[in-house]
Design a protein around this motif. Sequence first.
Motif, PDB file in Angstrom:
ATOM      1  N   PRO A  16       0.816  -1.216   0.000  1.00  0.00           N
ATOM      2  CA  PRO A  16       0.000   0.000   0.000  1.00  0.00           C
ATOM      3  C   PRO A  16       0.851   1.267   0.000  1.00  0.00           C
ATOM      4  O   PRO A  16       0.491   2.261  -0.628  1.00  0.00           O
ATOM      5  N   ARG A  17       1.978   1.192   0.670  1.00  0.00           N
ATOM      6  CA  ARG A  17       2.864   2.357   0.716  1.00  0.00           C
ATOM      7  C   ARG A  17       3.473   2.636  -0.655  1.00  0.00           C
ATOM      8  O   ARG A  17       3.540   3.778  -1.089  1.00  0.00           O
ATOM      9  N   TYR A  18       3.906   1.620  -1.348  1.00  0.00           N
ATOM     10  CA  TYR A  18       4.397   1.801  -2.716  1.00  0.00           C
ATOM     11  C   TYR A  18       3.308   2.452  -3.559  1.00  0.00           C
ATOM     12  O   TYR A  18       3.553   3.414  -4.284  1.00  0.00           O
ATOM     13  N   TYR A  19       2.116   1.898  -3.457  1.00  0.00           N
ATOM     14  CA  TYR A  19       0.985   2.381  -4.256  1.00  0.00           C
ATOM     15  C   TYR A  19       0.740   3.873  -3.998  1.00  0.00           C
ATOM     16  O   TYR A  19       0.534   4.652  -4.927  1.00  0.00           O
ATOM     17  N   ARG A  20       0.804   4.244  -2.745  1.00  0.00           N
ATOM     18  CA  ARG A  20       0.578   5.633  -2.364  1.00  0.00           C
ATOM     19  C   ARG A  20       1.669   6.559  -2.902  1.00  0.00           C
ATOM     20  O   ARG A  20       1.388   7.600  -3.496  1.00  0.00           O
ATOM     21  N   ILE A  78      -2.290  -6.082  -8.126  1.00  0.00           N
ATOM     22  CA  ILE A  78      -1.862  -7.117  -7.176  1.00  0.00           C
ATOM     23  C   ILE A  78      -2.666  -7.018  -5.888  1.00  0.00           C
ATOM     24  O   ILE A  78      -3.117  -8.029  -5.334  1.00  0.00           O
ATOM     25  N   ILE A  79      -2.866  -5.791  -5.420  1.00  0.00           N
ATOM     26  CA  ILE A  79      -3.657  -5.577  -4.203  1.00  0.00           C
ATOM     27  C   ILE A  79      -5.122  -5.930  -4.461  1.00  0.00           C
ATOM     28  O   ILE A  79      -5.790  -6.488  -3.610  1.00  0.00           O
ATOM     29  N   HIS A 106     -13.800   3.526  -1.612  1.00  0.00           N
ATOM     30  CA  HIS A 106     -13.738   3.264  -3.042  1.00  0.00           C
ATOM     31  C   HIS A 106     -12.309   3.315  -3.577  1.00  0.00           C
ATOM     32  O   HIS A 106     -11.960   2.612  -4.512  1.00  0.00           O
ATOM     33  N   LYS A 107     -11.486   4.144  -2.929  1.00  0.00           N
ATOM     34  CA  LYS A 107     -10.096   4.244  -3.385  1.00  0.00           C
ATOM     35  C   LYS A 107      -9.216   3.144  -2.807  1.00  0.00           C
ATOM     36  O   LYS A 107      -8.051   3.010  -3.170  1.00  0.00           O
ATOM     37  N   LYS A 108      -9.758   2.384  -1.868  1.00  0.00           N
ATOM     38  CA  LYS A 108      -8.960   1.354  -1.205  1.00  0.00           C
ATOM     39  C   LYS A 108      -9.435  -0.058  -1.533  1.00  0.00           C
ATOM     40  O   LYS A 108      -9.074  -1.015  -0.866  1.00  0.00           O
ATOM     41  N   GLY A 109     -10.294  -0.154  -2.534  1.00  0.00           N
ATOM     42  CA  GLY A 109     -10.684  -1.486  -2.995  1.00  0.00           C
ATOM     43  C   GLY A 109     -12.006  -1.993  -2.453  1.00  0.00           C
ATOM     44  O   GLY A 109     -12.331  -3.170  -2.623  1.00  0.00           O
ATOM     45  N   PHE A 110     -12.773  -1.115  -1.807  1.00  0.00           N
ATOM     46  CA  PHE A 110     -14.025  -1.570  -1.183  1.00  0.00           C
ATOM     47  C   PHE A 110     -15.204  -0.661  -1.511  1.00  0.00           C
ATOM     48  O   PHE A 110     -15.038   0.447  -2.042  1.00  0.00           O
TER      49      PHE A 110
ATOM     50  N   MET B 201      -6.065  -1.580   2.789  1.00  0.00           N
ATOM     51  CA  MET B 201      -5.566  -2.107   1.526  1.00  0.00           C
ATOM     52  C   MET B 201      -4.867  -3.452   1.716  1.00  0.00           C
ATOM     53  O   MET B 201      -4.886  -4.296   0.817  1.00  0.00           O
ATOM     54  N   THR B 202      -4.270  -3.650   2.861  1.00  0.00           N
ATOM     55  CA  THR B 202      -3.668  -4.941   3.149  1.00  0.00           C
ATOM     56  C   THR B 202      -4.746  -6.022   3.219  1.00  0.00           C
ATOM     57  O   THR B 202      -4.570  -7.130   2.711  1.00  0.00           O
ATOM     58  N   LEU B 203      -5.879  -5.653   3.834  1.00  0.00           N
ATOM     59  CA  LEU B 203      -7.013  -6.588   3.843  1.00  0.00           C
ATOM     60  C   LEU B 203      -7.440  -6.901   2.417  1.00  0.00           C
ATOM     61  O   LEU B 203      -7.671  -8.058   2.063  1.00  0.00           O
ATOM     62  N   CYS B 204      -7.500  -5.870   1.604  1.00  0.00           N
ATOM     63  CA  CYS B 204      -7.877  -6.038   0.199  1.00  0.00           C
ATOM     64  C   CYS B 204      -6.940  -7.029  -0.492  1.00  0.00           C
ATOM     65  O   CYS B 204      -7.387  -7.960  -1.162  1.00  0.00           O
TER      66      CYS B 204
END
Lengths: 214, 214
Positions: A16-20, A78-79, A106-110, B201-204
């Motif tokens: 997540p940190r890379y993504y950010r 990947i996430i 929505h920005k975090k996959g949910f 995001m880790t959960l995702c």
Amino acid sequence: MKNEHNISKSVISRLPRYYRFLGMLLDEGIERISSSELSDKMGLTASQIRQDFNHFGGFGQQGYGYNVAQLRQNIGHIIGIDHYYKIILVGAGNLGRAIAQHLDFHKKGFELDGIFDSDERLVGLDINNLAVRHFSDIDTFCKNITPAAAILCIPESAGKEVTSKLIECGINSFWNFSHYNINEDFPDAIVENVHLNDSLMTLCYNITNSEAAK
Amino acid sequence: MKNEHNISKSVISRLPRYYRFLGMLLDEGIERISSSELSDKMGLTASQIRQDFNHFGGFGQQGYGYNVAQLRQNIGHIIGIDHYYKIILVGAGNLGRAIAQHLDFHKKGFELDGIFDSDERLVGLDINNLAVRHFSDIDTFCKNITPAAAILCIPESAGKEVTSKLIECGINSFWNFSHYNINEDFPDAIVENVHLNDSLMTLCYNITNSEAAK
DNA sequence: TAGATTGTTAATCGATTAACAATC
DNA sequence: TAGATTGTTAATCGATTAACAATC
């Protein structure tokens, strides 16, 4: 892209940190970056960055580095950021309400689809355009919607009963803000714990210890 | 008790959990426990438990095990739970308010003494018997109270300015809920980060990956 | 004293870092 | 082609686990 499993927790926690950071670079209009430039910005070693990425296959090009947009998209994929997993919140107390309002799911996959509580007085309350439902409606709700995950903002004492019910409804993943140890009772559940109390006490330790060092 | 420093982060992060479990054992009226019994309950190895405790000196007795009350008190003391460090909250948005209301600071080594925001509309609002103050009053406030730590529930964009001001006021420890990287600008600050976005995001990732494994 | 269990040293395991050959 | 930087293998470092002598 490799479809490897058994990626270590340490690597996963850095994704997540890379993504950010890649998102920030993109906003700055930066098109390409080398592992060593990125390592400077993120406070990691270039080696670690290359190792991390190579767990999932090669995203870079020798002599060039990494394309920021492409790399970010790959990591997002990947996430699973584009799945928009359906998630519900259980427990609409102070913390639950803040979580629902503060985060951009929505920005975090949910996608936040429902809010539940067992306190009659909270039922009907509007939080982010979702009306709080009574937890006894969970069965009916899940027959229509089938959420993938639940956020648990409940007291530890209610942990087992609530989790057991949710698993019965087909929910297998949990973002757990309580101290209830889900995996002890349900070893197959996917669990991400946020233990705020422990985090605060860790800060306490670090203050105490730094003072002792003086 | 040894007064060792350079205790690894892994060990430190387990201390609050030990403290919590020992509290539970105490509530159950359990007087003594061996490393192997405790390891069963906590899902660790007995070896690790003995190693962890011995970083701080021997708390046990051969052939007997550990006295629960004594061990708990020792760990509490190592953490510094009895210092009740003065802490303030900066940022009284959804998350900040929930943090202030949800946590029992007194049991985790702190005392919440002030709440600040830069939004005029929030000034005066009562949260847990504390009136929200305007952030511009921070200087005056700190001259009287001198807090040890601050909780940052502010946007990343405000991070540097706010932190810089707080450090100027003599606050050096931060419980940071923003993505602002404090240690990059202030390497000497004591920082405990809570990155809820990254956690979600880790959960995702774990959901995505477990599905891929099917 | 005998049994139990710690405290501590040694062995193992895994993650990070360094080095370098491959290659764009 | 030469320079740059990756992908990957090898070395190092640190944390966890195992073993056992010390001792209550």
